[in-house]
Design a protein around this motif. Structure first.
Motif, short mmCIF file in Angstrom:
data_model
loop_
_atom_site.label_atom_id
_atom_site.label_comp_id
_atom_site.label_asym_id
_atom_site.label_seq_id
_atom_site.Cartn_x
_atom_site.Cartn_y
_atom_site.Cartn_z
N GLY A 47 -45.85 54.06 -24.29
CA GLY A 47 -46.90 53.47 -23.32
C GLY A 47 -46.32 53.13 -21.96
O GLY A 47 -44.88 53.29 -21.73
N ALA A 48 -47.07 52.66 -21.05
CA ALA A 48 -46.52 52.18 -19.44
C ALA A 48 -45.72 51.19 -19.82
O ALA A 48 -45.89 50.22 -20.51
CB ALA A 48 -47.87 52.05 -18.48
N GLY A 49 -44.78 51.03 -18.73
CA GLY A 49 -43.73 49.95 -18.79
C GLY A 49 -44.23 48.96 -17.75
O GLY A 49 -45.65 49.14 -17.37
N VAL A 50 -43.40 48.16 -17.23
CA VAL A 50 -43.66 47.28 -16.29
C VAL A 50 -43.61 47.77 -14.86
O VAL A 50 -42.85 48.68 -14.53
CB VAL A 50 -42.85 45.94 -16.40
N SER A 51 -44.61 47.69 -14.26
CA SER A 51 -44.78 48.21 -12.57
C SER A 51 -44.68 47.16 -11.86
O SER A 51 -45.36 46.16 -11.95
CB SER A 51 -46.03 49.38 -12.67
N GLN A 52 -44.10 47.52 -10.55
CA GLN A 52 -44.09 46.49 -9.39
C GLN A 52 -44.60 47.25 -8.17
O GLN A 52 -44.07 48.44 -7.88
CB GLN A 52 -42.97 45.77 -9.53
N SER A 53 -45.07 46.54 -7.35
CA SER A 53 -45.54 47.08 -6.06
C SER A 53 -45.45 46.15 -4.95
O SER A 53 -45.68 44.70 -5.25
CB SER A 53 -46.86 47.63 -6.13
N PRO A 54 -45.19 46.37 -3.70
CA PRO A 54 -44.57 47.76 -3.47
C PRO A 54 -43.02 48.01 -3.76
O PRO A 54 -42.42 46.91 -4.29
CB PRO A 54 -44.65 47.71 -1.78
N SER A 55 -42.57 49.02 -3.85
CA SER A 55 -41.22 49.15 -4.19
C SER A 55 -40.16 48.68 -2.97
O SER A 55 -39.17 48.17 -3.30
CB SER A 55 -40.81 50.82 -4.50
N ASP A 80 -47.26 44.25 -12.59
CA ASP A 80 -48.10 44.61 -13.78
C ASP A 80 -47.26 44.83 -15.00
O ASP A 80 -46.56 45.61 -15.17
CB ASP A 80 -48.80 46.00 -13.56
N PRO A 81 -47.33 43.64 -15.93
CA PRO A 81 -46.79 43.73 -17.21
C PRO A 81 -47.30 44.52 -18.14
O PRO A 81 -48.24 45.48 -18.07
CB PRO A 81 -46.80 42.38 -17.60
N ILE A 82 -46.54 45.03 -19.09
CA ILE A 82 -46.96 45.78 -20.38
C ILE A 82 -48.15 45.06 -20.78
O ILE A 82 -48.09 43.99 -21.22
CB ILE A 82 -45.79 45.98 -21.21
N SER A 83 -49.19 45.77 -21.42
CA SER A 83 -50.06 45.42 -21.82
C SER A 83 -50.00 44.57 -23.31
O SER A 83 -49.32 45.12 -24.01
CB SER A 83 -51.43 46.59 -22.02
N GLY A 84 -50.55 43.42 -23.32
CA GLY A 84 -50.22 42.62 -24.38
C GLY A 84 -49.32 41.63 -24.48
O GLY A 84 -49.04 40.71 -25.40
N HIS A 85 -48.31 41.83 -23.33
CA HIS A 85 -47.25 41.03 -23.25
C HIS A 85 -47.65 39.48 -22.73
O HIS A 85 -48.18 39.40 -21.60
CB HIS A 85 -46.14 41.56 -22.53
N THR A 86 -47.37 38.65 -23.45
CA THR A 86 -48.07 37.34 -23.22
C THR A 86 -47.00 36.67 -22.16
O THR A 86 -47.37 35.64 -21.51
CB THR A 86 -48.03 36.40 -24.54
N ALA A 87 -45.54 36.88 -22.20
CA ALA A 87 -44.78 36.30 -21.21
C ALA A 87 -44.39 37.03 -20.05
O ALA A 87 -44.35 38.26 -20.16
CB ALA A 87 -43.43 36.02 -22.02
N LEU A 88 -44.17 36.59 -18.92
CA LEU A 88 -43.92 37.17 -17.85
C LEU A 88 -43.00 36.47 -16.75
O LEU A 88 -43.12 35.31 -16.89
CB LEU A 88 -45.21 37.54 -16.76
#
Lengths: 111, 112
Positions: free
Chosen positions: A1-9, A24-32
């Motif tokens: 699945g998709a990993g953690v994404s950040q913007s802008p780079s 944007d964290p991984i879906s379902g991850h409760t901790a950020l």
């Protein structure tokens, strides 16, 4: 699945301007988590969100830094009135239990 | 609260020699332990983790770490390093249910 994404780079800004960084964290991850990594340095903890609990803001370096998280999804880190010493890579990570998974980071340069 | 100490900021090692990167932590409760690696100009990647069970954990590229509760250590070892192992290595600890805390990192230099 998709990993953690950040913007802008990458973000270049002028001293005194405000910037907003997104994670944007991984879906379902409760901790950020947000970290700062200055050139050639280690990780500096900034803030930690866990589910609906009050965030741990103990790492924020000044009141110019703030972060929000909408539920268990997107987080934004805001730096107001940027200073040259804010130049760094800002890393976001998420986890559910156990290890964190890191995004690629936002490289911030304050001129 | 937990804390992590990486005693060596830099470790130079000849290629094909063994290496040990030291990590000690302080905590009064059960912990999870991690090693992350950051290759030059890249992001952080999980190298290996200890959550429970066997105290010796291994990565796919030949590194291993052993959880020693009595010495509160989680040293990272590799019997024979390669030039491609040049990176910065971060040890991290979390008390179960709490945030993960990182050490300051150890820069591994592989000498030809």
């Amino acid at each position: 699945g998709a990993g953690v994404s950040q913007s802008p780079s990458n973000k270049v800004t002028e001293k005194g301007k405000d910037v907003e960084l997104r994670c944007d964290p991984i879906s379902g991850h409760t901790a950020l988590y947000w970290y700062r990594q200055r050139l050639g340095q280690g990780l500096e903890f900034l803030i930690y969100f866990q589910g609906n609990s009050a965030p741990d803001k103990s790492g924020l370096p000044s009141d110019r830094f703030s972060a929000e998280r909408t539920g268990e999804s997107v987080s934004t880190l805001t730096i107001q009135r940027t200073q040259q010493e804010d130049s760094a890579v800002y890393l976001c990570a998420s986890s559910i239990t156990g290890p964190q998974y890191f995004g690629p980071g936002t490289r911030l340069l304050v001129l | 609260a937990q804390s992590v100490t990486q005693l060596d900021s830099q470790v130079p090692v000849f290629e094909e020699a063994p290496v040990e990167l030291r990590c000690n932590y302080s905590s009064s409760v059960s912990v999870y332990l991690f090693w992350y690696v950051q290759y030059p100009n890249q992001g952080l990647q999980l190298l290996l983790k200890y959550l429970s069970g066997s105290t010796l954990v291994e990565s796919i590229n030949g590194f291993e770490a052993e959880f020693n509760k009595s010495q509160t250590s989680f040293h990272l070892r590799k019997p024979s390093v390669h030039i491609s192992d040049t990176a910065e290595y971060f040890c991290a600890v979390s008390e179960i249910g709490d945030k993960i805390i990182f050490g300051k990192g150890t820069r591994l230099h592989i000498l030809p």
